[in-house]
Design a protein around this motif. Structure first.
Motif, short mmCIF file in Angstrom:
data_model
loop_
_atom_site.label_atom_id
_atom_site.label_comp_id
_atom_site.label_asym_id
_atom_site.label_seq_id
_atom_site.Cartn_x
_atom_site.Cartn_y
_atom_site.Cartn_z
N LEU A 98 24.47 66.64 34.64
CA LEU A 98 25.40 67.23 33.68
C LEU A 98 25.10 68.71 33.45
O LEU A 98 26.01 69.53 33.35
N ARG A 99 23.81 69.05 33.42
CA ARG A 99 23.45 70.47 33.28
C ARG A 99 23.87 71.26 34.51
O ARG A 99 24.23 72.43 34.41
N LEU A 144 29.26 78.35 34.27
CA LEU A 144 28.88 79.61 33.60
C LEU A 144 29.72 80.76 34.14
O LEU A 144 30.01 80.81 35.33
N PRO A 145 30.09 81.68 33.26
CA PRO A 145 30.80 82.87 33.76
C PRO A 145 29.94 83.58 34.81
O PRO A 145 28.72 83.68 34.66
N ASP A 146 30.56 84.02 35.87
CA ASP A 146 29.92 84.78 36.95
C ASP A 146 28.96 83.99 37.81
O ASP A 146 28.29 84.57 38.64
N THR A 147 28.86 82.66 37.63
CA THR A 147 28.02 81.86 38.52
C THR A 147 28.75 81.69 39.84
O THR A 147 28.22 81.99 40.89
N GLY A 148 29.97 81.18 39.77
CA GLY A 148 30.83 81.08 40.93
C GLY A 148 30.35 80.14 42.03
O GLY A 148 30.92 80.13 43.09
#
Length: 115
Positions: free
Chosen positions: A98-99, A106-110
């Motif tokens: 789940l993590r 997350l923003p900018d993980t992509g």
């Protein structure tokens, strides 16, 4: 939060999980190929250290592995219904996956978007 509000209802947890997993499936599809993510290992804080707030914890970080979490999830789903479920162990592996979903979003993980 008042004392009356501090009740963890398993039914509420189940509903919230269903909502969040539906959202993850909508974003990433019904399957996520872990080998394409280029992330497998992650830092993990020991449960006792995480929830014992009496003192500053000693360094209680270990390494988790998403592919191991997936293997454990598969094993859990194949167990005989009469087998003992170890909540601390099995939920730990489930929470690792789940993590991973949270990390992907997350923003900018992509990662899952192919960046």
């Amino acid at each position: 939060m008042t004392g009356a509000d501090e009740v963890l209802r398993i039914a509420d947890l189940r509903r919230a999980c269903a909502m969040l997993l539906d959202a993850a499936e909508s974003r990433y599809g019904p399957e996520i190929q872990l080998s394409q993510l280029h992330v497998d290992y992650y830092w993990n804080v020991d449960l006792r250290a995480a929830y014992t707030m009496a003192a500053q914890p000693e360094l209680a970080i270990d390494c988790g592995q998403s592919s191991d979490d997936l293997a454990e999830l598969s094993g859990l789903l194949q167990r005989d219904p009469e087998d003992v479920v170890s909540l601390w162990h099995d939920i730990g592996h489930l929470s690792g996956l789940l993590r991973l979903l949270a990390y992907l979003d997350l923003p900018d993980t992509g990662e899952a978007r192919g960046a």
